[in-house]
Design a protein around this motif. Sequence first.
Motif, PDB file in Angstrom:
ATOM      1  N   HIS A   1      -9.950 -12.858   2.925  1.00  0.00           N
ATOM      2  CA  HIS A   1      -8.301 -12.123   3.518  1.00  0.00           C
ATOM      3  C   HIS A   1      -8.352 -11.771   1.839  1.00  0.00           C
TER       4      HIS A   1
ATOM      5  N   HIS B   1      -4.558  -9.303   0.115  1.00  0.00           N
ATOM      6  CA  HIS B   1      -3.937  -8.985  -0.456  1.00  0.00           C
ATOM      7  C   HIS B   1      -3.524  -8.303  -1.660  1.00  0.00           C
TER       8      HIS B   1
ATOM      9  N   LEU C   1      -0.472   0.288   0.979  1.00  0.00           N
ATOM     10  CA  LEU C   1      -0.865   1.366   0.307  1.00  0.00           C
ATOM     11  C   LEU C   1       1.139   2.023  -0.148  1.00  0.00           C
TER      12      LEU C   1
ATOM     13  N   VAL D   1       0.776  -8.564  11.891  1.00  0.00           N
ATOM     14  CA  VAL D   1       0.272  -9.289  10.137  1.00  0.00           C
ATOM     15  C   VAL D   1       2.032  -9.504  10.114  1.00  0.00           C
TER      16      VAL D   1
HETATM   17  N1  LLP Z   1      -0.388  -7.845   4.091  1.00  0.00           N
HETATM   18  C1  LLP Z   1       0.378  -8.933   3.323  1.00  0.00           C
HETATM   19  C2  LLP Z   1      -0.130  -9.968   2.934  1.00  0.00           C
HETATM   20  C3  LLP Z   1       1.590  -8.489   2.158  1.00  0.00           C
HETATM   21  O1  LLP Z   1       2.009  -9.601   1.863  1.00  0.00           O
HETATM   22  C4  LLP Z   1       2.417  -7.367   3.115  1.00  0.00           C
HETATM   23  C5  LLP Z   1       3.709  -7.097   2.003  1.00  0.00           C
HETATM   24  C6  LLP Z   1       1.704  -6.733   3.622  1.00  0.00           C
HETATM   25  C7  LLP Z   1       0.942  -6.339   4.553  1.00  0.00           C
HETATM   26  C8  LLP Z   1       2.527  -5.377   3.935  1.00  0.00           C
HETATM   27  O2  LLP Z   1       2.583  -4.461   2.284  1.00  0.00           O
HETATM   28  P1  LLP Z   1       2.874  -2.644   2.712  1.00  0.00           P
HETATM   29  O3  LLP Z   1       2.112  -2.524   3.388  1.00  0.00           O
HETATM   30  O4  LLP Z   1       3.829  -3.080   2.982  1.00  0.00           O
HETATM   31  O5  LLP Z   1       2.538  -2.729   1.073  1.00  0.00           O
HETATM   32  N2  LLP Z   1       9.994  -6.189  -0.465  1.00  0.00           N
HETATM   33  C9  LLP Z   1       9.208  -5.351  -1.123  1.00  0.00           C
HETATM   34  C10 LLP Z   1       7.744  -5.166  -1.048  1.00  0.00           C
HETATM   35  C11 LLP Z   1       6.836  -6.129  -0.046  1.00  0.00           C
HETATM   36  C12 LLP Z   1       5.817  -6.906  -0.143  1.00  0.00           C
HETATM   37  C13 LLP Z   1       4.991  -7.814   0.899  1.00  0.00           C
HETATM   38  N3  LLP Z   1       4.092  -8.053   1.038  1.00  0.00           N
HETATM   39  C14 LLP Z   1       9.543  -3.376  -1.728  1.00  0.00           C
HETATM   40  O6  LLP Z   1      10.744  -3.656  -1.240  1.00  0.00           O
HETATM   41  O7  LLP Z   1       9.341  -2.812  -2.407  1.00  0.00           O
END
Ligand code: LLP
Length: 413
Positions: free
Chosen positions: A196, A198, A239, A79
């Motif tokens: 989609h 998120h 998650l 992604v």
């Molecule tokens: N898909 C999209 C469209 C996203 O914007 C993100 C993360 C993900 C997937 C992946 O999310 P995850 O599974 O990693 O939670 N810098 C911040 C986190 C920002 C996340 C942004 N989007 C931190 O350090 O907690």
Amino acid sequence: MSFYHKNGYLYCEDLKVKDIQDEVQYSPFYLYSLAQVKANYTAYQDALKDTNAIIGYAVKANNNLTLLKKLSGMGSGAVLVSGNELKLSLAAGFNLKRTILNGNGKTLDELALAVEHGVLINIDSEFDLKHIQQTTNQLNTPANVLIRINPDVNPEVHPYVSTGMKNSKFGIRNEKLNWFLNEIKNDNLLNLVGVHCHLGSTIKKVRIFRDATEIMVDFMKIIEKDGFSPHYLNIGGGLGIDYDRSGEDIPSPTDLIDSIRDILPEHITLIIEPGRSIIGNAAVFVNRVTGVKTNGNKHFIVTDGSMAELIRPSLYDTYQHIEFIEPVEGKIDTFDVVGPVCESADFLGKERRLPTPSEGTGLVVCDAGAYCHAMSSNYNLKMSPPEYLVDGDKLTCIRRVETLDDYLRLFDV
Ligand code: LLP
């Protein structure tokens, strides 16, 4: 777990972290466990074994090329949020047909790359759709697109990592869905293949994913009624992981998928976009204690690592567990663990009960695999730290330290 204690020492798989620190010499550095990355990815594979699905690893969480190659080798999709991430994914061997480009500000160059490589593209806004159309027309090449919808379900997370509410900067205005559908219908180079969303990041309740999935399934029905056949349902990533180590139950990928299984329409392919839950707990950030000081009331452990290499605690006021990698006998006190950067926002942890260490003691910030190295900076002219990978009893450098010469070369203009 790939990180564990034995006789007061921290281990990563078969290796003592203290021995690694002595061998590496440079400090601070990031240390990854390959077994943990594999276990985390396999947990998603197991959860999805009876479901048509694409696991799209969110490259933004950690873009180390070696780790990306390991994930693509395990069959992961990717992604992406930028053209550079797309180019890196190519280099890492990802199948770009199982790859999604997200973003609320994709440039024409980035879109051209995505269209050329057959990457799935999320439509984020009116202007984004116009840019996608401009690109497909210019290249005379079709594109498979999804519409990013805001289900407006509260992810119950820090506002900076909440992305699926109505007021989010991402996604279309849901009331304008019909306008988007008409535009796509009248464009023979665009193929609407799915929807989609998120919701956000660090989500700890599967109910949140279920509520959003129900809403997304309803949107799919509306789109089908309009004559389209969307077959991708992309529910994003988000998650959470057990940063707090408070014994709280964090849902597993199986808990997440089980919570939505009965509402998934038949004949669809589910896309899931995990970043943190694949890579977050697979690394520690290894420091040396530079010294201990006190102002009478407050006690500080000063480390060589700082907000420049690991900014999450400063930026989100978030907790990452801190511990020593070796036995420490000093008096137990309450410390702020701070770096050498010249501002008070520079801390790795606040008010931690720890024994007083001596200079040179090894200290780690745990769960440092996701959004830590990826968000590091050169602030105070600190250099991007090296990364090491453990596989059983084998240690490999997977990214060398950035040097001042690397930096100075940027000024050869
Ligand atoms: N898909 C999209 C469209 C996203 O914007 C993100 C993360 C993900 C997937 C992946 O999310 P995850 O599974 O990693 O939670 N810098 C911040 C986190 C920002 C996340 C942004 N989007 C931190 O350090 O907690």
